[in-house]
Design a protein around this motif. Structure first.
Motif, PDB file in Angstrom:
ATOM      1  N   ILE A 506      36.988 -13.802  -1.319  1.00  0.00           N
ATOM      2  CA  ILE A 506      36.876 -13.017  -0.659  1.00  0.00           C
ATOM      3  C   ILE A 506      35.488 -12.815   0.235  1.00  0.00           C
ATOM      4  O   ILE A 506      35.209 -12.805   1.338  1.00  0.00           O
ATOM      5  CB  ILE A 506      37.445 -11.606  -0.923  1.00  0.00           C
ATOM      6  CG1 ILE A 506      39.025 -11.954  -1.058  1.00  0.00           C
ATOM      7  CG2 ILE A 506      37.155 -10.592   0.029  1.00  0.00           C
ATOM      8  CD1 ILE A 506      39.664 -10.549  -1.657  1.00  0.00           C
ATOM      9  N   ILE A 507      34.701 -12.771  -0.781  1.00  0.00           N
ATOM     10  CA  ILE A 507      33.233 -12.726  -0.524  1.00  0.00           C
ATOM     11  C   ILE A 507      32.648 -13.899  -0.403  1.00  0.00           C
ATOM     12  O   ILE A 507      32.942 -14.887  -1.017  1.00  0.00           O
ATOM     13  CB  ILE A 507      32.455 -11.795  -1.514  1.00  0.00           C
ATOM     14  CG1 ILE A 507      33.136 -10.536  -1.602  1.00  0.00           C
ATOM     15  CG2 ILE A 507      31.194 -11.583  -1.279  1.00  0.00           C
ATOM     16  CD1 ILE A 507      32.285  -9.346  -2.486  1.00  0.00           C
ATOM     17  N   VAL A 512      27.432 -11.278  -2.377  1.00  0.00           N
ATOM     18  CA  VAL A 512      27.373 -10.210  -3.126  1.00  0.00           C
ATOM     19  C   VAL A 512      26.065 -10.480  -4.127  1.00  0.00           C
ATOM     20  O   VAL A 512      26.045 -11.798  -4.555  1.00  0.00           O
ATOM     21  CB  VAL A 512      28.422 -10.251  -4.254  1.00  0.00           C
ATOM     22  CG1 VAL A 512      28.452  -9.358  -5.102  1.00  0.00           C
ATOM     23  CG2 VAL A 512      29.822  -9.451  -3.315  1.00  0.00           C
TER      24      VAL A 512
ATOM     25  N   THR B  18      42.105  -3.566  -0.964  1.00  0.00           N
ATOM     26  CA  THR B  18      41.364  -4.537  -1.461  1.00  0.00           C
ATOM     27  C   THR B  18      40.676  -4.113  -2.696  1.00  0.00           C
ATOM     28  O   THR B  18      40.596  -4.636  -3.887  1.00  0.00           O
ATOM     29  CB  THR B  18      40.201  -5.259  -0.681  1.00  0.00           C
ATOM     30  OG1 THR B  18      40.922  -5.746   0.653  1.00  0.00           O
ATOM     31  CG2 THR B  18      39.537  -6.543  -1.098  1.00  0.00           C
ATOM     32  N   ARG B  21      43.066  -3.763  -5.475  1.00  0.00           N
ATOM     33  CA  ARG B  21      43.566  -5.173  -6.245  1.00  0.00           C
ATOM     34  C   ARG B  21      42.177  -5.594  -7.029  1.00  0.00           C
ATOM     35  O   ARG B  21      42.347  -6.199  -8.027  1.00  0.00           O
ATOM     36  CB  ARG B  21      43.784  -6.157  -5.288  1.00  0.00           C
ATOM     37  CG  ARG B  21      45.205  -5.651  -4.515  1.00  0.00           C
ATOM     38  CD  ARG B  21      45.722  -6.800  -3.884  1.00  0.00           C
ATOM     39  NE  ARG B  21      45.837  -7.874  -4.718  1.00  0.00           N
ATOM     40  CZ  ARG B  21      45.706  -9.189  -4.338  1.00  0.00           C
ATOM     41  NH1 ARG B  21      45.032  -9.377  -3.217  1.00  0.00           N
ATOM     42  NH2 ARG B  21      45.809 -10.102  -5.173  1.00  0.00           N
ATOM     43  N   GLU B  22      41.103  -5.425  -6.513  1.00  0.00           N
ATOM     44  CA  GLU B  22      40.059  -6.035  -7.168  1.00  0.00           C
ATOM     45  C   GLU B  22      39.629  -5.286  -8.628  1.00  0.00           C
ATOM     46  O   GLU B  22      39.173  -5.753  -9.477  1.00  0.00           O
ATOM     47  CB  GLU B  22      38.761  -6.108  -6.103  1.00  0.00           C
ATOM     48  CG  GLU B  22      38.720  -7.099  -5.106  1.00  0.00           C
ATOM     49  CD  GLU B  22      39.085  -8.520  -5.517  1.00  0.00           C
ATOM     50  OE1 GLU B  22      38.686  -9.085  -6.465  1.00  0.00           O
ATOM     51  OE2 GLU B  22      39.882  -9.130  -4.714  1.00  0.00           O
ATOM     52  N   LYS B 297      37.361  -5.410   3.772  1.00  0.00           N
ATOM     53  CA  LYS B 297      37.614  -6.569   2.708  1.00  0.00           C
ATOM     54  C   LYS B 297      36.527  -6.779   1.691  1.00  0.00           C
ATOM     55  O   LYS B 297      36.552  -6.573   0.477  1.00  0.00           O
ATOM     56  CB  LYS B 297      38.027  -7.968   3.039  1.00  0.00           C
ATOM     57  CG  LYS B 297      39.303  -8.392   2.713  1.00  0.00           C
ATOM     58  CD  LYS B 297      39.734  -9.544   3.607  1.00  0.00           C
ATOM     59  CE  LYS B 297      40.636 -10.356   2.780  1.00  0.00           C
ATOM     60  NZ  LYS B 297      40.922 -11.527   3.996  1.00  0.00           N
ATOM     61  N   GLU B 301      35.704  -5.345  -2.243  1.00  0.00           N
ATOM     62  CA  GLU B 301      35.507  -6.024  -3.592  1.00  0.00           C
ATOM     63  C   GLU B 301      34.113  -5.740  -4.012  1.00  0.00           C
ATOM     64  O   GLU B 301      33.921  -5.592  -5.079  1.00  0.00           O
ATOM     65  CB  GLU B 301      35.640  -7.565  -2.912  1.00  0.00           C
ATOM     66  CG  GLU B 301      35.491  -8.475  -4.264  1.00  0.00           C
ATOM     67  CD  GLU B 301      35.433  -9.959  -3.900  1.00  0.00           C
ATOM     68  OE1 GLU B 301      36.102 -10.508  -3.079  1.00  0.00           O
ATOM     69  OE2 GLU B 301      35.020 -10.580  -4.880  1.00  0.00           O
ATOM     70  N   THR B 302      33.168  -5.441  -3.093  1.00  0.00           N
ATOM     71  CA  THR B 302      31.817  -5.095  -3.504  1.00  0.00           C
ATOM     72  C   THR B 302      32.000  -3.744  -4.440  1.00  0.00           C
ATOM     73  O   THR B 302      31.392  -3.662  -5.611  1.00  0.00           O
ATOM     74  CB  THR B 302      30.783  -4.754  -2.514  1.00  0.00           C
ATOM     75  OG1 THR B 302      30.792  -5.647  -1.598  1.00  0.00           O
ATOM     76  CG2 THR B 302      29.488  -4.431  -2.861  1.00  0.00           C
ATOM     77  N   LYS B 305      33.382  -4.393  -7.884  1.00  0.00           N
ATOM     78  CA  LYS B 305      32.320  -5.157  -8.639  1.00  0.00           C
ATOM     79  C   LYS B 305      31.589  -3.916  -9.301  1.00  0.00           C
ATOM     80  O   LYS B 305      31.283  -3.781 -10.479  1.00  0.00           O
ATOM     81  CB  LYS B 305      31.609  -5.884  -8.205  1.00  0.00           C
ATOM     82  CG  LYS B 305      32.375  -7.286  -7.904  1.00  0.00           C
ATOM     83  CD  LYS B 305      31.443  -8.394  -7.591  1.00  0.00           C
ATOM     84  CE  LYS B 305      32.255  -9.781  -7.678  1.00  0.00           C
ATOM     85  NZ  LYS B 305      31.285 -10.839  -7.269  1.00  0.00           N
TER      86      LYS B 305
END
Ligand SMILES: Cc1cc2nc3c(=O)[nH]c(=O)nc-3n(C[C@H](O)[C@H](O)[C@H](O)COP(=O)(O)OP(=O)(O)OC[C@H]3O[C@@H](n4cnc5c(N)ncnc54)[C@H](O)[C@@H]3O)c2cc1C
Ligand code: SF4
Ligand code: SF4
Lengths: 518, 430
Positions: A506-507, A512, B18, B21-22, B297, B301-302, B305
């Motif tokens: 995705i990234i 990142v 997102t 899910r991540e 998105k 995700e970032t 993390k």
């Protein structure tokens, strides 16, 4: 423009209506002993000649009562023979086919005028009306707007009527040929022109198939005029239908050579290895042997090689007749395929057993051919062939496959049933250069691709992860790439090893940064 | 242990989904998504296709309904009206909810600028599923529509109304359509595409007032004092973060929810992502609020993390976007619109008969490219990104242009035409 569209519709529907009620029309049949002598097999003569003679030299005005009389005679005799256990005398052809045979030789032509006016109203007005309608439709009507509003494409009443009509057509064609003699006679002039003989139900079918594909092919040309892939692909399927499926076999017949559709491949062409076919081919000298070899080479070499280089699309959406109809007549119904994970499971549970079935049947057939034994491990070759022909060849491929276009979409057979598609699918999935590439992170998950995928593939599932689509069932029609509003998808043949981008991101990789110890 | 933590996400749009899910991929935390628009995640950009009958609403949902249960993501169809940051408590319309970590992904809403008459029936923006339903009602018997705003949503609404045979006029404040992003040549191509579909574009025109009768719109008054009759007015003047419910909380907001490069707000354990997040110090060449799909998105995700693994900086990479104006596809990579004329220049090619165009912006001195526009030609994102990131020279880019071609097979290729123009162009002198 609007007027032209309405005229087109009226022409089309009046032709269709006339065609639909044509089997009910009166017609004179006149059977002569001489004709009987000519068409009956020795066995049939022995069994039935005495009973049939009273029907000769009479003008029969009612198609159905005449046909039913013959059917009854055939059935009663057969029943009697079975009861008496005289198995060697029992006739295995269906009563309908038997009746068709007799009707065919006793049919009297209508007067010249009536005959040609019906011919024109149906075979000229119908396609012409359709064309007129298509050509006078504006751009909006050629787009996907309103697909889910129009009753015909959103499984509402017209769709059900159309389905009922198609189902009735296929049932009559497969199992009641005697009742559709009026349709068959209609295309006699064309058949005589092409191969010198009178038409049969399958000539009628081939002819209608080709006409429908051409008319709907023109619709494709308009709808996809800005998409070169769709244009060329449509030209290709039309060419293979007209030349290979329709004209060449007829010309072969005219030259007294065996009838063969050179692009039809086993196991889709499930009776290719049937005894009668091999026998005919062998009896036909060099050309026959060539055809036999050709058929084998297609399965063994052409299919794997082409599928390796281009994916199964080279056949499914460029060459195949079933595919050809699906991509022309079926195009307005492509969005009706089911995208559930459940139906994907069902697909695998049906299609692979079907291949297995076709393989077992063919192995049995070949065993019988070489050993002259009808049975192997308790399986009777002819029974199995019959079951396959009925269930897969007729019910699945024809009645369900095409009849249910307006309800379940246009590729039901190709997705759930076709053993050739399954075979190519396995190659495509595991050893091929074909894939659908996705363009980075551009997907907006809108779902147009999945909605319009005729094979029920959830294309979006892959696209939104930036992952290439490598699926056994994809026929490479290219419509997902065409409907995607962000140009995310591209059908490609390229280096095998670049197919799987295993770690779809995705990234972006540099997107990142991990910060240590915080 | 962190494992027992309850993560609550407000908003089930692309960014919230997102993130959920991540986080699920990386952990066993309890995850709840609260949203008041629809029970399940759907694709907002796809709403227009529902209106046009090209898809059904269910087709806009990327995951089957049982997906969430299978992934142990709890969905709560409710509205958060208050966030209590010190007690870590949310007040919902129907209940309260405790959180350990809160992710704000509450998106945007259409921007309205306090026009007189903006509350009339038949005046609306287009953002949510409710707007879609209202639009359906408002355009039932509509014959003439006005759209206000010269951006992407205006073009999408124009196509929607076009599909229903509604006569539409587009009012654009600037001299050209989408002026802030499109140089005049591209703007002209896009305008042509729109007007070819029977839509009138009025540039340098603004709405002053909506005029109504019996609570329903009948006309608009422009800044030129012209009165244009209409029975529908679509307001497409952009979107703003949807953060009114935070006004009573201690979370710091400006236009949007203020976040640092880790997407953290001023309150600990509270993050903001997607359309509603505003970067306190935006990255060079980028805006503080970016209301696009893919940034939501990446933020999702970032933040996942950061929560599950290690603190992670939000780095969206090279800017890109794509859009479609009727049949004309548009892509942008890097910086093209609004570049400094003294430092940068651009090479422009257009095929007028086929409505294709390509523009490459580059640094005058070093010749390295900084951005690409393409109209009617699909380019490969990763190739364009590499070029821009590696500061490849424009000569080299033109030479290797075919590497970036993402058009379907058998499409006409324009690389030769482009490189020919480039070679002969007086515009570019070495
Ligand atoms: C018509 C249209 C077309 C677009 N097309 C594109 C495009 O082509 N490409 C592109 O990149 N971007 C496009 N966008 C922008 C893109 O859709 C947004 O950037 C994206 O949807 C933002 O996602 P998000 O998750 O941040 O917020 P949203 O999708 O807005 O989700 C936020 C959700 O949170 C809910 N919510 C808010 N407050 C509360 C509360 N207090 N309690 C409970 N729930 C709450 C909202 O109801 C909403 O459902 C388009 C936008 C629109 C409107
Ligand atoms: S994935 Fe695309 S190309 Fe393959 S069958 Fe579906 S729509 Fe056609
Ligand atoms: S049509 Fe294109 S943008 Fe939409 S979901 Fe499919 S790949 Fe993504």
């Amino acid at each position: 423009m609007k007027l032209l569209r309405i005229i087109g519709l009226i022409l089309f529907f009046s032709g269709l209506l006339l065609f639909s009620i044509l089997p009910l029309f009166k017609r004179t049949f006149y059977l002569t002993p001489c004709a009987l002598e000519h068409v009956l097999s020795e066995q049939e003569k022995e069994n039935l000649l005495a009973e049939l003679i009273p029907l000769t030299h009479i003008k029969h005005q009612q198609l159905f009562s005449f046909a039913n009389k013959i059917i009854r005679i055939h059935q009663q005799k057969n029943a009697l023979l079975k009861k008496q256990k005289q198995w060697d005398k029992v006739m295995w052809d269906s009563s309908q086919e038997f009746a068709y045979k007799l009707l065919r030789v006793s049919v009297k032509n209508d007067s010249f005028k009536i005959r040609w006016s019906i011919f024109f109203i149906i075979l000229v007005a119908c396609p012409l009306g359709g064309l007129l309608y298509i050509l006078s439709s504006d751009k909006k009507r050629q787009s996907n707007y309103f697909t889910f509003f129009l009753p015909i494409t959103s499984v509402k009443w017209i769709a059900y009527i159309l389905t009922a009509w198609l189902l009735a057509f296929y049932i009559l064609l497969y199992w009641f040929p005697a009742y559709i003699i009026n349709w068959v006679v209609l295309v006699d002039p064309i058949s005589k022109f092409l191969n010198g003989n009178e038409a049969g139900p399958w000539f009628l079918y081939g002819f209608l198939y080709s006409v429908v594909m051409c008319v709907m092919g023109i619709k494709m040309f308009l709808k996809y005029k800005n998409n070169a892939y769709q244009m060329i692909r449509t030209i290709s399927v039309l060419f293979f239908q007209l030349a290979f499926a329709f004209l060449i076999p007829e010309i072969l017949v005219r030259l007294n050579k065996p009838y063969m559709d050179l692009k039809n491949i086993w196991p889709l062409d499930y009776d290719f290895f049937f005894e009668w076919n091999i026998q005919t081919l062998i009896e036909n000298g060099t050309l026959g042997i060539f055809m036999l070899l050709w058929g084998i080479l297609l399965v063994v070499i052409a299919v794997p090689v082409f599928t390796y280089f281009f994916g199964k699309r080279w056949y499914c959406s460029w060459v195949c007749g079933c595919g050809g109809l699906a991509e022309t007549l079926g195009d307005p119904f492509r969005h009706l395929s089911n995208k559930n994970i459940k139906s994907w499971k069902l697909e695998r549970w049906i299609i692979y057993p079907t291949v297995l079935f076709s393989i077992i049947m063919t192995v049995l057939t070949l065993y019988t051919f070489f050993s002259k034994q009808n049975e192997f491990l308790g399986l009777n070759t002819y029974e199995i062939q019959k079951v396959y022909g009925f269930l897969i060849g007729s019910v699945f491929a024809g009645v369900i496959g095409t009849g249910l276009y307006p309800v379940f979409g246009n590729r039901v057979w190709c997705r759930f049933g076709c053993p050739l598609a399954a075979y190519m699918g396995i190659i495509q999935r595991f050893k091929s250069r074909f894939r659908i590439t996705t363009n980075g992170n551009q997907c907006i998950s809108c779902g147009n691709c999945s909605t319009y995928c005729e094979m029920g593939i959830d294309v979006r599932w892959y696209a939104q992860r930036g992952q290439s689509i490598v699926r056994a069932s994809c026929v490479g029609c290219g419509i997902c790439a065409n409907v995607c509003p962000r140009g995310v998808l591209k059908l490609e043949n390229s280096d095998e090893h670049t197919r799987y981008n295993k770690n779809p991101l995705i990234i972006q990789k540099e997107g990142v940064h991990l910060v240590k110890n915080t | 242990m962190r494992n027992k933590q309850h993560i609550v996400i407000i908003g089930n749009g692309i960014s919230g989904t997102t993130a959920a899910r991540e986080i699920r991929k990386r952990s066993d935390y309890r995850i709840t998504i609260v949203s008041n628009e629809t029970p399940y995640f759907f694709s907002r950009p796809a709403l227009m296709y529902v209106y046009m009958g090209q898809m059904k609403f269910e087709h806009t949902q990327p995951y089957e309904n049982n997906f969430w249960k299978k992934n142990k993501i709890e969905l709560l169809f409710d509205e958060v009206i208050k966030v209590n940051t010190s007690e870590k408590k949310l007040t919902l319309k129907n209940s309260t909810l405790h959180f350990d970590i809160l992710i704000l992904a509450c998106g945007s809403k259409p921007a309205f600028y306090h026009w007189k008459g903006q509350e009339l029936r038949g005046v609306q923006g287009f953002y949510s599923i409710h707007d879609l339903k209202r639009l359906e009602e408002n355009t039932q018997k509509c014959k003439k529509a006005i759209l206000i705003g010269g951006g992407l949503i205006a073009a999408e609404m124009a196509e929607m109304l076009y599909s229903r045979n509604i006569h539409t006029t587009l009012l654009v404040r600037e001299k050209k359509y989408w002026q802030e992003n499109l140089p005049p040549q591209e703007a002209k191509l896009v305008e042509n595409e729109i007007t070819q579909h029977g839509i009138a574009i009025r540039c340098e025109t603004q709405v002053e007032e909506f005029l109504g009768e019996n609570g329903k719109i009948i006309a608009i008054k422009t800044n030129q004092n012209e009165i244009i009759p209409c029975d529908f007015a679509g307001v497409c003047t952009g979107v703003i973060p949807n953060i009114d419910f935070l006004s009573t909380s201690t979370i710091k907001v400006d236009k949007g929810i203020l976040v640092n490069e880790f997407l953290e707000t001023n309150c600990s354990d509270i993050y903001a992502i997607g359309d509603c997040a505003q970067q306190k110090s935006p990255l060079p060449l980028r805006k503080d609020i970016e209301q696009v799909w893919y940034t939501g998105k990446i933020m999702g995700e970032t933040v996942a993390k950061t929560i599950c693994e290690k603190k992670t900086i939000y780095r969206p990479g090279i800017w890109f976007n794509s859009a479609k104006f009727f049949d004309l596809e548009f892509q942008v990579y890097g910086q093209v619109g609004g570049i400094q004329k003294n430092e940068y220049d651009s090479f422009y090619w257009e095929n007028t008969t086929q409505h294709k165009a390509l523009r490459i912006a580059y640094h005058k001195q070093s010749k390295s490219i900084i951005g690409i526009h393409s109209l009617g030609i699909r380019l490969k994102q990763n190739v364009c990104e590499e070029w821009i990131k590696n500061k490849v020279s424009i000569n080299q880019v033109i030479e290797q242009l075919n590497k970036a071609n993402f058009n379907p097979e058998f499409y006409t290729k324009y690389e030769k035409e482009i490189s020919h123009l480039f070679a002969t162009s007086i515009h570019y002198s070495a």
